[in-house]
Motif scaffolding. Structure first.
Motif, PDB file in Angstrom:
ATOM      1  N   GLY A   1       0.784  -0.979  -0.149  1.00 31.67           N
ATOM      2  CA  GLY A   1       0.024  -0.045   0.527  1.00 31.67           C
ATOM      3  C   GLY A   1       0.467   0.786   0.235  1.00 31.67           C
ATOM      4  N   LEU A   2       2.092   1.410  -0.004  1.00 39.87           N
ATOM      5  CA  LEU A   2       3.405   2.180   0.087  1.00 39.87           C
ATOM      6  C   LEU A   2       3.145   3.107  -1.305  1.00 39.87           C
ATOM      7  CD1 LEU A   2       6.069   1.190   1.780  1.00 39.87           C
ATOM      8  CD2 LEU A   2       4.106   2.500   2.587  1.00 39.87           C
ATOM      9  N   LEU A   3       3.157   4.108  -1.613  1.00 42.26           N
ATOM     10  CA  LEU A   3       3.664   5.077  -2.622  1.00 42.26           C
ATOM     11  C   LEU A   3       4.640   5.282  -2.671  1.00 42.26           C
ATOM     12  CD1 LEU A   3       0.446   7.525  -3.430  1.00 42.26           C
ATOM     13  CD2 LEU A   3       1.074   5.284  -5.296  1.00 42.26           C
ATOM     14  N   ILE A   4       5.583   4.356  -4.160  1.00 45.29           N
ATOM     15  CA  ILE A   4       6.701   4.459  -4.509  1.00 45.29           C
ATOM     16  C   ILE A   4       7.158   5.279  -5.384  1.00 45.29           C
ATOM     17  CG2 ILE A   4       9.259   3.640  -4.227  1.00 45.29           C
ATOM     18  CD1 ILE A   4       7.820   1.154  -2.486  1.00 45.29           C
ATOM     19  N   ASP A  28      24.014  13.647  -3.056  1.00 45.24           N
ATOM     20  CA  ASP A  28      24.601  12.632  -3.834  1.00 45.24           C
ATOM     21  C   ASP A  28      24.817  11.327  -3.669  1.00 45.24           C
ATOM     22  OD1 ASP A  28      25.380  16.113  -3.929  1.00 45.24           O
ATOM     23  OD2 ASP A  28      25.996  14.984  -6.071  1.00 45.24           O
ATOM     24  N   THR A  29      24.419  10.642  -2.775  1.00 43.03           N
ATOM     25  CA  THR A  29      24.470   9.603  -2.491  1.00 43.03           C
ATOM     26  C   THR A  29      23.669   9.491  -2.417  1.00 43.03           C
ATOM     27  OG1 THR A  29      24.023  10.027   0.320  1.00 43.03           O
ATOM     28  CG2 THR A  29      26.423   9.962  -0.711  1.00 43.03           C
ATOM     29  N   VAL A  30      22.468   9.573  -2.981  1.00 43.19           N
ATOM     30  CA  VAL A  30      20.992   9.123  -2.714  1.00 43.19           C
ATOM     31  C   VAL A  30      20.671   8.747  -4.017  1.00 43.19           C
ATOM     32  CG1 VAL A  30      17.769   9.085  -1.651  1.00 43.19           C
ATOM     33  CG2 VAL A  30      20.123  10.047  -0.341  1.00 43.19           C
ATOM     34  N   THR A  31      20.781   9.915  -4.862  1.00 43.41           N
ATOM     35  CA  THR A  31      20.688   9.976  -6.493  1.00 43.41           C
ATOM     36  C   THR A  31      21.762   9.964  -7.009  1.00 43.41           C
ATOM     37  OG1 THR A  31      21.010  12.311  -6.727  1.00 43.41           O
ATOM     38  CG2 THR A  31      18.153  10.975  -5.775  1.00 43.41           C
ATOM     39  N   PRO A  88      14.518   7.197  -2.427  1.00 41.85           N
ATOM     40  CA  PRO A  88      15.937   6.134  -1.751  1.00 41.85           C
ATOM     41  C   PRO A  88      15.263   5.023  -0.888  1.00 41.85           C
ATOM     42  CG  PRO A  88      16.035   8.660  -0.893  1.00 41.85           C
ATOM     43  CD  PRO A  88      14.262   8.176  -1.448  1.00 41.85           C
ATOM     44  N   THR A  89      15.862   3.851  -1.485  1.00 41.50           N
ATOM     45  CA  THR A  89      16.064   2.861  -0.743  1.00 41.50           C
ATOM     46  C   THR A  89      15.465   3.083   0.781  1.00 41.50           C
ATOM     47  OG1 THR A  89      17.079   1.679  -2.191  1.00 41.50           O
ATOM     48  CG2 THR A  89      16.702   0.595   0.069  1.00 41.50           C
ATOM     49  N   SER A  90      16.813   3.603   1.507  1.00 37.54           N
ATOM     50  CA  SER A  90      16.311   3.985   2.910  1.00 37.54           C
ATOM     51  C   SER A  90      15.426   4.449   3.358  1.00 37.54           C
ATOM     52  CB  SER A  90      17.773   4.544   3.515  1.00 37.54           C
ATOM     53  OG  SER A  90      17.499   6.096   3.197  1.00 37.54           O
ATOM     54  N   VAL A  91      14.058   5.307   2.561  1.00 37.77           N
ATOM     55  CA  VAL A  91      13.268   5.897   2.638  1.00 37.77           C
ATOM     56  C   VAL A  91      11.632   4.513   2.788  1.00 37.77           C
ATOM     57  CG1 VAL A  91      11.502   7.327   2.362  1.00 37.77           C
ATOM     58  CG2 VAL A  91      13.605   8.115   2.704  1.00 37.77           C
ATOM     59  N   ILE A  92      12.058   3.990   1.509  1.00 36.50           N
ATOM     60  CA  ILE A  92      10.964   2.680   1.971  1.00 36.50           C
ATOM     61  C   ILE A  92      11.292   1.922   2.929  1.00 36.50           C
ATOM     62  CG2 ILE A  92      10.365   0.637   0.334  1.00 36.50           C
ATOM     63  CD1 ILE A  92      12.058   2.083  -2.277  1.00 36.50           C
ATOM     64  N   TYR A 146       4.444   9.277   4.415  1.00 42.02           N
ATOM     65  CA  TYR A 146       5.164   8.475   3.629  1.00 42.02           C
ATOM     66  C   TYR A 146       5.031   9.028   2.302  1.00 42.02           C
ATOM     67  CZ  TYR A 146       7.855   7.299   7.881  1.00 42.02           C
ATOM     68  OH  TYR A 146       7.904   7.178   9.055  1.00 42.02           O
ATOM     69  N   SER A 147       3.888   8.367   1.261  1.00 43.71           N
ATOM     70  CA  SER A 147       3.661   8.309   0.218  1.00 43.71           C
ATOM     71  C   SER A 147       3.557   9.421  -0.365  1.00 43.71           C
ATOM     72  CB  SER A 147       2.080   7.785  -0.067  1.00 43.71           C
ATOM     73  OG  SER A 147       1.961   6.615   0.501  1.00 43.71           O
ATOM     74  N   GLY A 148       2.859  10.789   0.528  1.00 45.21           N
ATOM     75  CA  GLY A 148       3.099  11.953   0.134  1.00 45.21           C
ATOM     76  C   GLY A 148       4.808  12.507   0.385  1.00 45.21           C
ATOM     77  N   MET A 149       4.664  12.206   1.361  1.00 46.47           N
ATOM     78  CA  MET A 149       6.860  12.646   1.201  1.00 46.47           C
ATOM     79  C   MET A 149       7.460  12.344  -0.033  1.00 46.47           C
ATOM     80  SD  MET A 149       9.301  11.984   4.442  1.00 46.47           S
ATOM     81  CE  MET A 149       9.536  10.072   3.919  1.00 46.47           C
ATOM     82  N   ASN A 150       7.438  10.769  -1.032  1.00 48.46           N
ATOM     83  CA  ASN A 150       7.725   9.983  -1.768  1.00 48.46           C
ATOM     84  C   ASN A 150       7.122  11.146  -3.028  1.00 48.46           C
ATOM     85  OD1 ASN A 150       9.168   8.278  -0.320  1.00 48.46           O
ATOM     86  ND2 ASN A 150       7.481   6.991  -0.555  1.00 48.46           N
ATOM     87  N   PHE A 151       6.221  11.530  -2.567  1.00 51.23           N
ATOM     88  CA  PHE A 151       5.563  12.685  -3.974  1.00 51.23           C
ATOM     89  C   PHE A 151       6.116  13.853  -4.413  1.00 51.23           C
ATOM     90  CE2 PHE A 151       3.132  16.014  -4.068  1.00 51.23           C
ATOM     91  CZ  PHE A 151       3.051  16.443  -6.110  1.00 51.23           C
TER      92      PHE A 151
END
Length: 338
Positions: free
Chosen positions: A7-10, A54-57, A15-19, A166-171
């Motif tokens: 149910g997460l919007l990715i 720079d380490t995330v993307t 970043p993987t750490s956020v997931i 978190y879905s909003g944050m990823n958006f």
């Protein structure tokens, strides 16, 4: 954006750490608190350190002249570049959390209907001129914000919201990439401030931006406002200003909130509407207006010759000249400098 089985919007850039943090925080078995042996109190668990972009993307070496730092927290995504900037735009996402709760299927039927009613009102022509519709929309907005909260302590209206956070944050993180992370001066949870180079190019980009996201989430809406100047001291400590009467003050020292706390010792964020001292609130509002007028006239008006000084200053000069004339002081060395 991709909705995974949990149910997460990715997003494309999430970043993987956020997931991993999302999966932990949104799990019913995860305990957000731990006993801090040092003080014997419960403390909140933070799963992520600040992320250096720079380490995330993966981007080219020329993509960033400096390392941008974004802070992914339990309450949103934050970033700020301190400084004074010209020609900026603030973009806000409307009802971000309720919107993503709706699209994730997290709302019950009652609040789903309220959400759709709010959108219906906002789409009515000239609804802002109808007091009843304005009142109904505000009531629904407050109800939805409370419903989206998992930490409503009852200590006022503003609380940490985790549902669909978190879905909003990823958006937000994905949408910032559209503009280029190095152009983002400030990001606060559901909006950000950009520095732009050309209004014409930006307006076209903005239309493309809206079309792109609304093709995926039709009920997702935005607003933008251009500002001549921005003073950024922190993610939630900034001033946007066009002139002494057109500004947005979120300064920790010069805002209505700051002056109210100074006068009463109480925080507006923790007070219910019925608990607010109206006299102190009006006093704080007036203090903010005077502060913004003083700041603009002294910091920015010299950049705009047509706006140099103010009516009040000219009146003072005329009064001073009259007093000197009556006193018989006519030599140039004694006259006030305009």
């Amino acid at each position: 954006m991709y909705k995974d089985p949990s149910g997460l919007l990715i997003g494309h850039y999430t970043p993987t750490s956020v997931i991993l943090a999302e999966v932990a925080h949104l799990s019913s078995s995860f305990d957000h608190k731990y006993k801090d042996d040092a003080n014997g109190k419960d403390s909140s668990i933070k799963l992520m350190a600040k992320q250096i972009i720079d380490t995330v993307t993966v981007q080219s070496a020329l993509g960033h002249s400096q390392k941008e730092i974004l802070n992914f927290t339990n309450n949103g995504i934050y970033s700020a570049q301190k400084g004074i900037y010209t020609d900026v735009v603030q973009i806000d996402t409307h009802s971000q959390l309720p919107t993503f709760m709706y699209y994730l299927g997290l709302m019950d039927k009652k609040h789903e209907q309220l959400f759709l009613r709010k959108k219906e009102i906002e789409n009515m022509p000239d609804y802002k001129s109808d007091p009843k519709l304005i009142e109904e929309r505000e009531a629904i907005k407050l109800e939805l914000n409370i419903y989206c909260s998992t930490n409503d302590t009852g200590e006022g209206r503003y609380v940490n919201r985790l549902a669909a956070m978190y879905s909003g944050m990823n958006f937000i993180f994905d949408s910032m990439h559209y503009w280029g992370l190095s152009n983002v001066l400030n990001c606060v949870n559901d909006g950000y401030i950009l520095q732009i180079k050309d209004d014409g190019d930006f307006n076209k980009q903005y239309q493309d931006f809206k079309q792109q996201w609304q093709s995926e989430f039709p009920l997702l809406t935005f607003s933008k406002k251009h500002w001549k100047y921005a003073i950024i001291n922190g993610t939630q400590d900034y001033i946007l200003i066009n002139n002494s009467n057109d500004y947005k003050c979120r300064s920790s020292q010069l805002s209505t909130k700051a002056f109210y706390h100074q006068a009463t010792g109480k925080s507006l964020d923790k007070l219910k509407q019925s608990e607010i001292d109206n006299d102190a609130f009006k006093y704080a509002q007036e203090k903010e207006k005077v502060a913004m007028m003083t700041l603009y006239n002294n910091l920015f008006s010299s950049m705009e010759p047509s706006l140099y000084g103010s009516y009040g200053k000219l009146e003072n000069l005329n009064e001073t000249k009259e007093i000197l004339d009556k006193a018989g002081v006519t030599e140039a060395n004694f006259l006030p400098v305009k």
